[in-house]
Write a protein that holds these residues in place. Sequence first.
Motif, short mmCIF file in Angstrom:
data_model
loop_
_atom_site.label_atom_id
_atom_site.label_comp_id
_atom_site.label_asym_id
_atom_site.label_seq_id
_atom_site.Cartn_x
_atom_site.Cartn_y
_atom_site.Cartn_z
N GLN A 128 4.48 -16.48 51.17
CA GLN A 128 3.98 -16.16 52.50
C GLN A 128 2.55 -16.67 52.70
O GLN A 128 2.20 -17.16 53.77
CB GLN A 128 4.04 -14.64 52.71
CG GLN A 128 3.73 -14.20 54.11
CD GLN A 128 3.92 -12.70 54.26
OE1 GLN A 128 4.18 -11.99 53.28
NE2 GLN A 128 3.79 -12.20 55.46
N TYR A 129 1.73 -16.56 51.66
CA TYR A 129 0.33 -16.97 51.78
C TYR A 129 0.05 -18.25 50.99
O TYR A 129 -1.07 -18.47 50.54
CB TYR A 129 -0.59 -15.84 51.28
CG TYR A 129 -0.50 -14.60 52.11
CD1 TYR A 129 -1.06 -14.58 53.39
CD2 TYR A 129 0.13 -13.46 51.64
CE1 TYR A 129 -0.98 -13.44 54.16
CE2 TYR A 129 0.21 -12.33 52.41
CZ TYR A 129 -0.35 -12.32 53.68
OH TYR A 129 -0.27 -11.20 54.44
N LYS A 130 1.02 -19.13 50.84
CA LYS A 130 0.84 -20.32 50.02
C LYS A 130 -0.23 -21.27 50.58
O LYS A 130 -0.96 -21.90 49.83
CB LYS A 130 2.17 -21.05 49.82
CG LYS A 130 2.75 -21.66 51.08
CD LYS A 130 4.06 -22.32 50.78
CE LYS A 130 4.64 -22.78 52.13
NZ LYS A 130 5.94 -23.31 52.00
N ARG A 131 -0.32 -21.38 51.89
CA ARG A 131 -1.29 -22.28 52.50
C ARG A 131 -2.71 -21.77 52.25
O ARG A 131 -3.60 -22.55 51.89
CB ARG A 131 -1.02 -22.37 54.01
CG ARG A 131 -1.84 -23.40 54.71
CD ARG A 131 -1.64 -24.68 54.00
NE ARG A 131 -1.51 -25.80 54.88
CZ ARG A 131 -1.54 -27.04 54.43
NH1 ARG A 131 -1.66 -27.25 53.15
NH2 ARG A 131 -1.42 -28.03 55.25
N LYS A 132 -2.92 -20.47 52.39
CA LYS A 132 -4.26 -19.90 52.17
C LYS A 132 -4.64 -20.00 50.69
O LYS A 132 -5.79 -20.27 50.37
CB LYS A 132 -4.30 -18.45 52.64
CG LYS A 132 -4.21 -18.30 54.13
CD LYS A 132 -4.28 -16.85 54.52
CE LYS A 132 -4.15 -16.71 56.03
NZ LYS A 132 -4.19 -15.33 56.46
N ILE A 133 -3.68 -19.79 49.79
CA ILE A 133 -3.94 -19.88 48.35
C ILE A 133 -4.28 -21.32 47.98
O ILE A 133 -5.22 -21.59 47.22
CB ILE A 133 -2.74 -19.36 47.54
CG1 ILE A 133 -2.56 -17.85 47.76
CG2 ILE A 133 -2.91 -19.65 46.06
CD1 ILE A 133 -1.31 -17.28 47.17
N ASP A 151 -5.53 -23.67 49.95
CA ASP A 151 -6.86 -23.99 50.50
C ASP A 151 -7.97 -23.38 49.65
O ASP A 151 -9.02 -24.00 49.42
CB ASP A 151 -6.99 -23.52 51.95
CG ASP A 151 -6.14 -24.34 52.92
OD1 ASP A 151 -5.77 -25.47 52.54
OD2 ASP A 151 -5.85 -23.84 54.03
N LEU A 152 -7.74 -22.16 49.16
CA LEU A 152 -8.73 -21.49 48.32
C LEU A 152 -8.91 -22.22 47.00
O LEU A 152 -10.05 -22.38 46.52
CB LEU A 152 -8.28 -20.03 48.08
CG LEU A 152 -9.25 -19.12 47.34
CD1 LEU A 152 -10.49 -18.90 48.19
CD2 LEU A 152 -8.58 -17.83 47.01
N LYS A 203 -10.88 -25.57 47.68
CA LYS A 203 -12.31 -25.34 47.96
C LYS A 203 -13.09 -25.04 46.67
O LYS A 203 -14.26 -25.39 46.56
CB LYS A 203 -12.48 -24.18 48.94
CG LYS A 203 -12.14 -24.54 50.35
CD LYS A 203 -12.35 -23.36 51.27
CE LYS A 203 -11.92 -23.71 52.68
NZ LYS A 203 -12.07 -22.56 53.57
#
Length: 90
Positions: free
Chosen positions: A76-81, A83-84, A87
């Motif tokens: 569910q949060y693969k895109r945010k992970i 990107d993190l 960075k």
Amino acid sequence: MVVLNEKDRKLYHNDKLRLEEKLLKIEKDMTINREPITIVQDFTPLSKAENPYSKYAKNFGLLFAILGFILSIIWQYKRKIFDLIVKKHY
């Protein structure tokens, strides 16, 4: 004459004690073991077979449920992970 007619003296004390001991043992066996002994198969829970399939199902079911929950959160949060992680490398 009296001395010659006298019978031999024998001690029956040991024989009498041994016979009384046997009698007491027989009476004890008769009172304790009065009825025949019967063995009941399923009397205690220890005689029942343990079912390992249910134990494995519980353990693996819980493990796969937790693993599935963690994978669903990651999906569910693969895109945010992602990107993190990107960075932090730059």
